[in-house]
Design an enzyme around this catalytic site. Structure first.
Site, PDB file in Angstrom:
ATOM      1  N   ARG A  29      40.868  52.921  18.411  1.00  0.00           N
ATOM      2  CA  ARG A  29      39.874  53.481  17.366  1.00  0.00           C
ATOM      3  C   ARG A  29      40.594  53.893  16.189  1.00  0.00           C
ATOM      4  O   ARG A  29      39.974  53.623  15.212  1.00  0.00           O
ATOM      5  CB  ARG A  29      39.013  54.435  17.873  1.00  0.00           C
ATOM      6  CG  ARG A  29      37.831  53.754  18.858  1.00  0.00           C
ATOM      7  CD  ARG A  29      36.864  54.789  19.492  1.00  0.00           C
ATOM      8  NE  ARG A  29      35.829  54.157  20.205  1.00  0.00           N
ATOM      9  CZ  ARG A  29      35.204  54.956  21.054  1.00  0.00           C
ATOM     10  NH1 ARG A  29      35.029  56.116  21.088  1.00  0.00           N
ATOM     11  NH2 ARG A  29      33.821  54.104  21.579  1.00  0.00           N
ATOM     12  N   LYS A  47      29.174  57.711  31.686  1.00  0.00           N
ATOM     13  CA  LYS A  47      28.061  58.011  30.914  1.00  0.00           C
ATOM     14  C   LYS A  47      26.627  57.634  31.235  1.00  0.00           C
ATOM     15  O   LYS A  47      26.110  56.854  30.796  1.00  0.00           O
ATOM     16  CB  LYS A  47      28.199  57.709  29.273  1.00  0.00           C
ATOM     17  CG  LYS A  47      29.218  58.362  28.694  1.00  0.00           C
ATOM     18  CD  LYS A  47      29.303  57.951  27.143  1.00  0.00           C
ATOM     19  CE  LYS A  47      30.641  58.884  26.235  1.00  0.00           C
ATOM     20  NZ  LYS A  47      30.842  58.188  25.159  1.00  0.00           N
ATOM     21  N   GLY A  93      35.440  53.109  24.273  1.00  0.00           N
ATOM     22  CA  GLY A  93      36.362  53.861  23.992  1.00  0.00           C
ATOM     23  C   GLY A  93      37.494  53.590  25.204  1.00  0.00           C
ATOM     24  O   GLY A  93      38.633  53.360  25.253  1.00  0.00           O
ATOM     25  N   GLY A 133      28.493  52.436  24.237  1.00  0.00           N
ATOM     26  CA  GLY A 133      27.043  52.658  23.865  1.00  0.00           C
ATOM     27  C   GLY A 133      26.275  51.934  22.790  1.00  0.00           C
ATOM     28  O   GLY A 133      25.314  50.932  22.855  1.00  0.00           O
TER      29      GLY A 133
HETATM   30  N1  LIG Z   1      33.386  56.354  40.118  1.00  0.00           N
HETATM   31  C1  LIG Z   1      33.791  57.373  39.048  1.00  0.00           C
HETATM   32  N2  LIG Z   1      33.635  58.650  39.283  1.00  0.00           N
HETATM   33  C2  LIG Z   1      33.862  59.263  38.132  1.00  0.00           C
HETATM   34  N3  LIG Z   1      34.380  58.694  37.014  1.00  0.00           N
HETATM   35  C3  LIG Z   1      34.378  57.545  36.769  1.00  0.00           C
HETATM   36  C4  LIG Z   1      34.316  56.622  37.998  1.00  0.00           C
HETATM   37  N4  LIG Z   1      34.385  55.410  37.501  1.00  0.00           N
HETATM   38  C5  LIG Z   1      34.714  55.430  36.107  1.00  0.00           C
HETATM   39  N5  LIG Z   1      34.748  56.719  35.729  1.00  0.00           N
HETATM   40  C6  LIG Z   1      34.938  57.344  34.425  1.00  0.00           C
HETATM   41  O1  LIG Z   1      34.347  56.521  33.389  1.00  0.00           O
HETATM   42  C7  LIG Z   1      34.958  56.965  32.083  1.00  0.00           C
HETATM   43  C8  LIG Z   1      34.575  56.077  31.013  1.00  0.00           C
HETATM   44  O2  LIG Z   1      33.094  55.908  30.959  1.00  0.00           O
HETATM   45  P1  LIG Z   1      32.301  55.591  29.608  1.00  0.00           P
HETATM   46  O3  LIG Z   1      30.916  55.329  29.954  1.00  0.00           O
HETATM   47  O4  LIG Z   1      32.589  56.714  28.752  1.00  0.00           O
HETATM   48  O5  LIG Z   1      32.958  54.309  29.067  1.00  0.00           O
HETATM   49  P2  LIG Z   1      33.655  53.738  27.803  1.00  0.00           P
HETATM   50  O6  LIG Z   1      34.291  52.521  27.863  1.00  0.00           O
HETATM   51  O7  LIG Z   1      34.505  54.966  26.886  1.00  0.00           O
HETATM   52  O8  LIG Z   1      32.238  53.723  26.603  1.00  0.00           O
HETATM   53  P3  LIG Z   1      31.783  54.728  25.455  1.00  0.00           P
HETATM   54  O9  LIG Z   1      32.586  54.119  24.518  1.00  0.00           O
HETATM   55  O10 LIG Z   1      30.231  54.564  25.466  1.00  0.00           O
HETATM   56  O11 LIG Z   1      32.049  56.093  25.932  1.00  0.00           O
HETATM   57  C9  LIG Z   1      36.452  57.002  32.396  1.00  0.00           C
HETATM   58  O12 LIG Z   1      36.876  58.159  31.988  1.00  0.00           O
HETATM   59  C10 LIG Z   1      36.532  56.961  33.944  1.00  0.00           C
HETATM   60  O13 LIG Z   1      37.421  57.741  34.711  1.00  0.00           O
HETATM   61  O1  LIG Z   2      32.543  57.368  22.419  1.00  0.00           O
HETATM   62  C1  LIG Z   2      31.567  56.466  22.116  1.00  0.00           C
HETATM   63  O2  LIG Z   2      30.866  55.506  22.584  1.00  0.00           O
HETATM   64  C2  LIG Z   2      30.933  56.856  20.614  1.00  0.00           C
HETATM   65  O3  LIG Z   2      32.007  57.939  19.929  1.00  0.00           O
HETATM   66  C3  LIG Z   2      29.761  57.926  20.793  1.00  0.00           C
HETATM   67  O4  LIG Z   2      29.921  58.904  21.381  1.00  0.00           O
HETATM   68  P1  LIG Z   2      28.606  59.480  22.178  1.00  0.00           P
HETATM   69  O5  LIG Z   2      28.243  58.763  23.424  1.00  0.00           O
HETATM   70  O6  LIG Z   2      29.064  60.881  22.356  1.00  0.00           O
HETATM   71  O7  LIG Z   2      27.577  59.797  21.186  1.00  0.00           O
END
Ligand SMILES: Nc1ncnc2c1ncn2[C@@H]1O[C@H](COP(=O)(O)OP(=O)(O)OP(=O)(O)O)[C@@H](O)[C@H]1O
Ligand SMILES: O=C(O)[C@H](O)COP(=O)(O)O
Length: 398
Positions: free
Chosen positions: A38, A199, A356, A379
């Site tokens: 990022r 999330k 991310g 998201g």
């Molecule tokens: N079974 C699980 N139990 C707990 N945590 C998990 C599990 N599977 C994945 N994760 C966690 O999910 C996190 C990533 O989720 P997230 O939804 O934030 O994805 P992202 O790619 O960062 O999307 P965004 O950019 O929207 O945040 C990681 O830190 C990972 O450790």
């Molecule tokens: O990590 C993300 O997807 C963006 O930075 C938005 O973060 P947020 O889901 O906490 O609004």
């Protein structure tokens, strides 16, 4: 770019204060940035504005702080990491409004870069309160939004500011929208989506529409547990939002009506503790112990995920299949990422992944460069996939 102004339209900015909304919500472990994608992606906008002599003031959020300022959610360490990645000094102001912010801006020279403290230290940021937006706007002459990955939030720094100052899309915002349109605007079917991650509450609603757009939805990571529990499977102490069982059931009904296959884990890697080196075992999903946590999907599930990748012409992926930051819970994500990368390299798959942590996971697997496109957005990317207008993009079109 049709619809809004970009840096091509910004004109002379020498000496002007440009508030640039960026996404510095980067993965951090033990105080260190573990994936700088990022940060790297905001470099072109910063370099361009700096070369033109603008004073660049970066606005960003970090995490989801609930109770005002805290060291845990401070952007100060990220300012240092940003300076290292950009290879130039990045100042830091310990507030995003008020005297501390104004004094730091007053000390800037043309071409300088300054990062303000976490905008989410103020509740008014997420409420998009005009009085707070005015305070943010007081430190700028121009607003540039380069945070596509936060454009699904109608917050003061992502949406409100565009109503107060002349507003432009940054180079990353522009590039993300162009690339997503090119890769997924008219996707070749079958389209398979993989959604995992943690999330759950903020993303589960998005799946309601997503199942109408894709042919199969593979659910892994923490997200899968809520669906498994809704189906009556005991997930022990796993990350699970039991109160969203109704939503999960409704998504499964909508998917069936739309002809979208839903694929849930058949097995899981279970541990009693969420830490490196914790003993773990693979069990059938119906046999998760009451005190166990599913931290990754098992080998049978990986086989099924890879089979779905083989059937796909287009793959859309957000959210890792397991807690990939801790070994051995990275195995499924790494295996599926390598498989998707190989299919893409063989010209059999258009693969678009975003988020991310998802980007961090693909880098960990060493295959980010082999995907067709890797977005910084999670998201926001899913909402874009759904066809939802993104407030941070829409406001730039005014
Ligand atoms: N079974 C699980 N139990 C707990 N945590 C998990 C599990 N599977 C994945 N994760 C966690 O999910 C996190 C990533 O989720 P997230 O939804 O934030 O994805 P992202 O790619 O960062 O999307 P965004 O950019 O929207 O945040 C990681 O830190 C990972 O450790
Ligand atoms: O990590 C993300 O997807 C963006 O930075 C938005 O973060 P947020 O889901 O906490 O609004």
């Amino acid at each position: 770019m049709a619809g809004f102004k970009t840096l091509d339209d910004i004109g002379a900015v020498s000496g002007k204060r440009v508030l640039v909304r960026v996404d510095l919500n980067v993965p951090v472990a033990d105080g260190k940035v573990t994936d700088a994608t990022r940060i790297e992606r905001i470099a072109p906008t910063i370099a361009e504005l700096s070369k033109k002599g603008a004073k660049i003031i970066l606005l960003a959020h970090f995490g989801r702080p609930k109770d005002g300022p805290s060291a845990e959610f401070s952007l100060e360490p990220i300012a240092k990491a940003t300076a290292e990645v950009l290879g130039r000094p990045v100042g830091f102001a310990a507030d995003c409004v008020g005297d501390k912010a104004a004094d730091a801006v007053a000390a800037m020279k043309d071409g300088d870069v300054l990062l303000f403290e976490n905008t989410r230290f103020y509740k008014a940021e997420e409420k998009n309160e005009p009085a707070f937006t005015e305070k943010l706007a007081a430190n700028g002459d121009i607003y540039v939004n380069d945070a596509f990955s936060a454009a699904h939030r109608a917050h003061a720094s992502t949406e409100g500011l565009a109503r107060h100052l002349p507003a432009y899309a940054g180079r990353t915002m522009q590039a993300e929208l162009d690339a997503l349109e090119k890769g997924l605007g008219n996707p070749v079917r079958p389209v398979v989506a993989i959604v995992g991650g943690a999330k759950v509450s903020s993303k589960i609603d998005l799946l309601m529409n997503l199942v109408k757009k894709v042919d199969a939805l593979v659910i892994g990571g923490g997200m899968a547990n809520t669906f498994l529990a809704a189906r009556g499977t005991d997930v022990g102490k796993s990350l699970c939002e039991h109160d969203l069982a109704g939503t999960a059931k409704q998504i499964m009904i909508e998917a069936a009506e739309a002809g979208c296959a839903i694929i849930l884990p058949a097995d899981g890697v279970v541990a009693r503790e969420f830490k490196a080196g914790a003993p773990s075992e693979t069990v059938a999903i119906s046999e998760v112990p009451a005190d166990g946590m599913i931290l990754d999907v098992g080998a049978k599930t990986v086989q099924s995920v890879n089979d779905w990748i083989d059937r796909a012409a287009t793959l859309v992926w957000n959210g890792p299949l397991g807690a990939f930051e801790i070994e051995p819970f990275d195995r499924a994500t790494v295996a599926a990422a390598k498989h998707a990368a190989a299919r893409t390299k063989a010209g059999k798959l258009v693969s678009v992944a975003g988020g991310g942590d998802t980007v961090a996971a693909l880098n960990h697997a060493g295959v980010a460069d082999d995907f067709t496109y890797v977005s910084t957005a999670g998201g926001a990317f899913l909402e874009w996939m759904e066809g939802k207008p993104l407030p941070g993009v829409e406001v730039l079109k005014r």
